[in-house]
Scaffold this motif. Structure first.
Motif, mmCIF file in Angstrom:
data_model
loop_
_atom_site.group_PDB
_atom_site.id
_atom_site.type_symbol
_atom_site.label_atom_id
_atom_site.label_comp_id
_atom_site.label_asym_id
_atom_site.label_seq_id
_atom_site.Cartn_x
_atom_site.Cartn_y
_atom_site.Cartn_z
ATOM 1 N N LEU A 62 49.869 30.521 48.112
ATOM 2 C CA LEU A 62 50.332 30.769 46.753
ATOM 3 C C LEU A 62 49.174 31.133 45.834
ATOM 4 N N LEU A 63 48.026 30.531 46.067
ATOM 5 C CA LEU A 63 46.895 30.653 45.151
ATOM 6 C C LEU A 63 45.623 30.904 45.953
ATOM 7 N N SER A 64 44.904 31.985 45.631
ATOM 8 C CA SER A 64 43.716 32.360 46.408
ATOM 9 C C SER A 64 42.592 32.791 45.479
ATOM 10 N N PRO A 65 41.732 31.842 45.072
ATOM 11 C CA PRO A 65 40.553 32.249 44.297
ATOM 12 C C PRO A 65 39.648 33.155 45.119
ATOM 13 N N GLU A 66 39.047 34.099 44.446
ATOM 14 C CA GLU A 66 38.146 35.032 45.121
ATOM 15 C C GLU A 66 36.906 34.326 45.646
ATOM 16 N N LEU A 67 36.466 33.266 44.935
ATOM 17 C CA LEU A 67 35.257 32.545 45.295
ATOM 18 C C LEU A 67 35.494 31.045 45.208
ATOM 19 N N LYS A 68 34.683 30.282 45.927
ATOM 20 C CA LYS A 68 34.730 28.829 45.787
ATOM 21 C C LYS A 68 33.992 28.374 44.528
ATOM 22 N N SER A 69 32.985 29.155 44.128
ATOM 23 C CA SER A 69 32.190 28.827 42.949
ATOM 24 C C SER A 69 31.792 30.107 42.245
ATOM 25 N N PHE A 70 31.494 30.000 40.950
ATOM 26 C CA PHE A 70 31.009 31.156 40.197
ATOM 27 C C PHE A 70 30.098 30.663 39.090
ATOM 28 N N SER A 71 29.340 31.608 38.486
ATOM 29 C CA SER A 71 28.305 31.229 37.519
ATOM 30 C C SER A 71 28.351 32.162 36.312
ATOM 31 N N PRO A 72 29.184 31.850 35.323
ATOM 32 C CA PRO A 72 29.317 32.720 34.143
ATOM 33 C C PRO A 72 28.162 32.551 33.157
ATOM 34 N N ASP A 73 26.981 33.021 33.554
ATOM 35 C CA ASP A 73 25.799 32.842 32.716
ATOM 36 C C ASP A 73 25.242 34.159 32.187
ATOM 37 N N GLY A 74 26.013 35.259 32.336
ATOM 38 C CA GLY A 74 25.617 36.523 31.736
ATOM 39 C C GLY A 74 24.571 37.313 32.484
#
Length: 416
Positions: A313-325
């Motif tokens: 039902l739900l599939s994130p593209e990544l396990k983790s991400f870093s929105p730091d620009g």
């Protein structure tokens, strides 16, 4: 600003090649914003030019170019030239704020620049460059039969110049090219500027992985295989040399290695790779490598690959991400697959205490059974959420049923 028409001519022996209008640090008397602005010039002619009779304007004030006489600048920069206004052919001059060597400097960032060898240091006969360079100010330098501009002063509606970022300059990409929006770029150096030497924007190679996704159509493959589309961009203003692309499952199972062809400036191209699904979900990494590419953060990309036929039902593209620009994994793409149509969908992000952090989809009836949404790491007020583990929760209600899925994701922010 119709008076600009009177000073623009076509000689362009002296060319504005770099402008620092937004120095790092605070503003105010004796502070960095007040003393660290500069304008860089290049002599594109074949003869030395005396800049003493040249003038500079930011549209608000006009300044006379003058000799730099303060020898204290030589303590840190013994390689520069002072005491003259003559600029040799192919040489650089930097027009500094008269207070660059202010003995009462406050707020740090004291004489922060490192000039190229034999840079001619100049100043103006006033207390500031123009009336203080604003981030949206055009700049013109002109002599009796010569001039150059920065910031497209004839076209005030193009939104240029704009803010390049705190402590960064605008650099002319092609020294001999026009003052046009596409011939200026933000300095890519971590120092933010290149005073008195060749502009980094016109020299630096920057290859980037612009996109990685599973394709929904393409060459015939078995049901146990997938095919992957990779978009590669040359984000620099120079030709990039040949290189390689590698695709692998973390920690080390290679899927494919291919040659990366030379690319024209500001161009993109696509590659397709075929691989086999793993029995469990795995991280697929893609890396592009070319000689001379010093900005390697954007050379990497990754994607979660789920087993073929697994109904998620739900599939994130990544396990983790870093929105730091920094341009690498600054947002998280989340895919969903619904079993039946007609229900109301909620897709939210919660913290581990059960508090709602972000509403991504709120009580919508989707037009399709599958879709995607992105989370950029912000909360409901638009503030950046802190590092931690979050829960992405899908709540779908078709008629009298309730379907729910929960997936944890990790948000990572750099310290400092």
């Amino acid at each position: 600003m119709s008076w600009f028409l009177a000073v623009i001519v076509l000689s362009n022996r002296v060319v504005i090649t770099e402008v620092m209008a937004n120095p790092r640090g605070d503003e105010g008397a004796h502070y960095p914003e007040d003393r660290n602005e500069f304008v860089e010039l290049f002599n594109a002619g074949r003869e030395a030019i005396d800049l003493y009779n040249y003038r500079l304007t930011d549209g608000d004030a006009v300044d006379d170019i003058r000799i730099w006489t303060d020898s204290t600048i030589l303590v840190q920069q013994p390689n520069v030239i002072i005491g003259t206004t003559w600029l040799k052919p192919g040489g650089y001059a930097v027009i500094l704020d008269p207070e660059y060597t202010d003995p009462e400097a406050q707020g740090g960032f004291v004489q922060p620049y490192r000039f190229g060898d034999s840079t001619l240091i100049l100043t103006v006969g006033n207390t500031t460059l123009g009336n203080g360079l604003a981030i949206n100010d055009p700049v013109i330098i002109f002599g009796y039969d010569d001039s150059s501009s920065f910031g497209t002063p004839f076209n005030s509606g193009d939104g240029f110049p704009a803010n390049p970022g705190d402590g960064f300059t605008w650099e002319r990409v092609d020294t001999y090219g026009p003052d046009s929006v596409d011939n200026w770029a933000v300095c890519p150096e971590t120092s933010g500027c290149t005073p008195g030497r060749a502009n980094a924007a016109g020299l630096r190679i920057d290859i980037a992985i612009a996109g990685v996704e599973l394709a929904d159509s393409g060459p015939a493959v078995s049901k146990d295989s997938f095919w992957l589309r990779v978009e590669v961009e040359n984000r620099s203003y120079v030709f990039s040399p040949a290189g390689t692309i590698r695709v692998w499952f973390y920690p080390g199972e290679t899927v494919a290695v291919a040659g990366l062809v030379p690319m024209k400036p500001r161009s993109e191209t696509g590659y397709v790779f075929t691989g086999r699904y793993l029995p469990t979900a795995g991280e697929l990494w893609v890396k592009a490598v070319v000689p001379g590419d010093r900005d390697t953060i954007n050379n990497l990309a990754r994607l979660m690959i789920y087993p073929h036929g697994e109904n998620r039902l739900l599939s994130p593209e990544l396990k983790s991400f870093s929105p730091d620009g920094d341009g690498f994994e600054d947002s998280l793409r989340i895919s969903y697959q619904l079993p039946v149509p007609g229900g109301r969908l909620r897709l939210r992000v919660f913290d581990l205490a059960g508090r709602t952090v972000k509403r991504l989809i709120e009580d919508q009836i989707p037009v399709a059974l599958h879709g995607q949404v992105c989370w950029n790491g912000s909360d409901e007020q638009g503030r950046g959420a802190q590092s931690g583990i979050f829960l992405v929760v899908l709540d779908y209600r078709p008629k009298d049923r309730r379907i729910r899925a929960v997936v944890p994701v990790v948000l990572i922010r750099k310290k400092g």
